[in-house]
Enzyme design. Sequence first.
Site, PDB file in Angstrom:
ATOM      1  N   GLY A   1      -6.620 -40.870 -39.171  1.00 38.15           N
ATOM      2  CA  GLY A   1      -7.497 -41.995 -38.865  1.00 38.15           C
ATOM      3  C   GLY A   1      -8.674 -42.185 -39.789  1.00 38.15           C
ATOM      4  O   GLY A   1      -9.469 -43.103 -39.574  1.00 38.15           O
TER       5      GLY A   1
ATOM      6  N   GLU B   1      -4.198 -34.601 -39.304  1.00 35.50           N
ATOM      7  CA  GLU B   1      -2.928 -35.129 -39.816  1.00 35.50           C
ATOM      8  C   GLU B   1      -3.206 -36.523 -40.387  1.00 35.50           C
ATOM      9  O   GLU B   1      -2.914 -37.535 -39.763  1.00 35.50           O
ATOM     10  CB  GLU B   1      -1.854 -35.153 -38.722  1.00 35.50           C
ATOM     11  N   CYS B   2      -3.783 -36.533 -41.577  1.00 35.91           N
ATOM     12  CA  CYS B   2      -4.199 -37.790 -42.208  1.00 35.91           C
ATOM     13  C   CYS B   2      -3.063 -38.376 -43.035  1.00 35.91           C
ATOM     14  O   CYS B   2      -2.255 -37.643 -43.626  1.00 35.91           O
ATOM     15  CB  CYS B   2      -5.395 -37.546 -43.118  1.00 35.91           C
ATOM     16  N   GLY B   3      -3.022 -39.674 -43.090  1.00 35.15           N
ATOM     17  CA  GLY B   3      -2.051 -40.379 -43.931  1.00 35.15           C
ATOM     18  C   GLY B   3      -2.778 -41.214 -44.969  1.00 35.15           C
ATOM     19  O   GLY B   3      -2.875 -40.860 -46.143  1.00 35.15           O
ATOM     20  N   ARG B   4      -3.351 -42.325 -44.474  1.00 34.50           N
ATOM     21  CA  ARG B   4      -3.972 -43.319 -45.361  1.00 34.50           C
ATOM     22  C   ARG B   4      -4.979 -42.705 -46.329  1.00 34.50           C
ATOM     23  O   ARG B   4      -4.965 -43.004 -47.521  1.00 34.50           O
ATOM     24  CB  ARG B   4      -4.683 -44.358 -44.481  1.00 34.50           C
TER      25      ARG B   4
ATOM     26  N   CYS C   1       8.346 -68.175 -48.616  1.00 31.42           N
ATOM     27  CA  CYS C   1       8.203 -69.533 -48.071  1.00 31.42           C
ATOM     28  C   CYS C   1       7.409 -69.486 -46.780  1.00 31.42           C
ATOM     29  O   CYS C   1       7.898 -69.906 -45.724  1.00 31.42           O
ATOM     30  CB  CYS C   1       9.576 -70.133 -47.781  1.00 31.42           C
TER      31      CYS C   1
ATOM     32  N   TYR D   1       0.903 -47.163 -46.232  1.00 28.38           N
ATOM     33  CA  TYR D   1       1.239 -48.293 -45.366  1.00 28.38           C
ATOM     34  C   TYR D   1       1.349 -49.563 -46.201  1.00 28.38           C
ATOM     35  O   TYR D   1       0.674 -50.562 -45.916  1.00 28.38           O
ATOM     36  CB  TYR D   1       0.200 -48.455 -44.243  1.00 28.38           C
TER      37      TYR D   1
HETATM   38  C1  LIG Z   1      -0.222 -39.703 -34.119  1.00 31.15           C
HETATM   39  C2  LIG Z   1      -0.683 -40.122 -35.469  1.00 31.15           C
HETATM   40  N1  LIG Z   1      -1.134 -39.181 -36.320  1.00 31.15           N
HETATM   41  C3  LIG Z   1      -1.557 -39.502 -37.558  1.00 31.15           C
HETATM   42  C4  LIG Z   1      -1.527 -40.807 -38.017  1.00 31.15           C
HETATM   43  C5  LIG Z   1      -2.004 -41.103 -39.401  1.00 31.15           C
HETATM   44  O1  LIG Z   1      -3.090 -41.985 -39.369  1.00 31.15           O
HETATM   45  P1  LIG Z   1      -3.887 -42.355 -40.678  1.00 31.15           P
HETATM   46  O2  LIG Z   1      -2.900 -42.787 -41.685  1.00 31.15           O
HETATM   47  O3  LIG Z   1      -4.797 -43.451 -40.228  1.00 31.15           O
HETATM   48  O4  LIG Z   1      -4.629 -41.127 -41.109  1.00 31.15           O
HETATM   49  C6  LIG Z   1      -1.065 -41.828 -37.168  1.00 31.15           C
HETATM   50  C7  LIG Z   1      -1.029 -43.213 -37.607  1.00 31.15           C
HETATM   51  O5  LIG Z   1      -0.678 -44.135 -36.914  1.00 31.15           O
HETATM   52  C8  LIG Z   1      -0.626 -41.473 -35.854  1.00 31.15           C
HETATM   53  O6  LIG Z   1      -0.178 -42.394 -34.998  1.00 31.15           O
END
Ligand SMILES: Cc1ncc(COP(=O)(O)O)c(C=O)c1O
Length: 406
Positions: A234, A272-275, A346, A375
């Site tokens: 997040g 558990e970061c993604g973005r 379109c 994303y």
């Molecule tokens: C359960 C959970 N963990 C981790 C993430 C990763 O979130 P972010 O990419 O915002 O760090 C998400 C994203 O939707 C999620 O639903």
Amino acid sequence: MQFRLDTMAREAARLQAASADPQCAYLYDLPALRRHVEGVVAQLPEPCEMFYAVKANAEAPILDALEGRVAGFEVASGGELALIRERFPEVPVLFGGPGKLASELSLALELGVELIHVESLTELERLARLLEPGDRRQDILLRMNLATDNLPSTTLTMGGVPTPFGIDPDDLETCLAFLERHPGIVLRGFHFHLISHQLDAEAQLRLLGDLFRQVEHWREAYRLDIDQINVGGGIGINYREPGRQFDWQEFCGGLARQLAEPRLRRYRIRFECGRYLTAPCGYYLMEVMDLKRNHGQWFAVCRGGTHHFRTPAAQGHDHPFVRLPGRGGDGKALARTRVSVVGQLCTPKDVLARQVEVERLAIGDMLLFTLAGAYAWNISHQHFLRHPAPIMHFIDDDRVDDEENA
Ligand SMILES: Cc1ncc(COP(=O)(O)O)c(C=O)c1O
């Protein structure tokens, strides 16, 4: 994280020269990704661990760059689980996400995951059935949907309000009573992923403080033998003001002070970061094909669009970009004017930036959208209109891998 714009411009020019058609591509800076993630992880205080949320971007070179630099991977489907286990048989895996099928839980038991983040009582019951008969065990965290005073509102709020995510604290006692009767499911702690797009380090620290207090309260109230808190991902990326990003250093300093509290020493804290990990390493490149004025506004029609790069449409922002002088078109150019950047679809929703000021823009120029590594391609409606996919261009110092999907 530093953008290597000169390197990207050189690679973009190389791609453009190699193609007769106007170009569109994703460029990924793998050395920059490695440095960024190493920096992020190095600042985390003990006993924190960073996992990578695979849903943000599961391209193989990205996963390879992250493996060994993060503590492991968080997967949210059987597909992600299979992908990670095939590539990294031994790496620690956390299996989260809503709506897990019995077959996916079964796959998790078969392939081995360190923890399952359980989202509901039904999911606990499903897991219990899979563990019977026999003496198999599986460690879990309960994902809680907690309302706290310090839960900021962002464009992607997943907790503290009615959502399908996590367990309502009112149902915790029922879940704990179920766990008492099913010793094969071992509760190791609690999981929270309450918001995405957090840009404020202080606000995130206040939120984590609430989570830590709540977990301690549950531990004492229910006499739980637990040792883990997963605080989710997040951490946001500021697309609107790229110069003002989440202050990771300040955040880690504050976190270290919070975790110095003796009561919290029992816990392993997981992120558990993604973005925040992969967005900065990716760029989406579009070539300008047409410049046209329509009812008083200028439009740059570019190769590609939101079917490749849905991030700005999904988040409702004007995505930041840099203009790269291109091959030179038919001489049509704009100077010091406002222009909307659109793709080939379109639909009037195929807009990546609205009425942004450009110093100069010509047909044949390329627009390099920064912060496009999370994303982005994987959340886009890729088959709409059946345009070809962009080139996937992974830059790894001298080694450049092209994977032409078109
Ligand atoms: C359960 C959970 N963990 C981790 C993430 C990763 O979130 P972010 O990419 O915002 O760090 C998400 C994203 O939707 C999620 O639903």
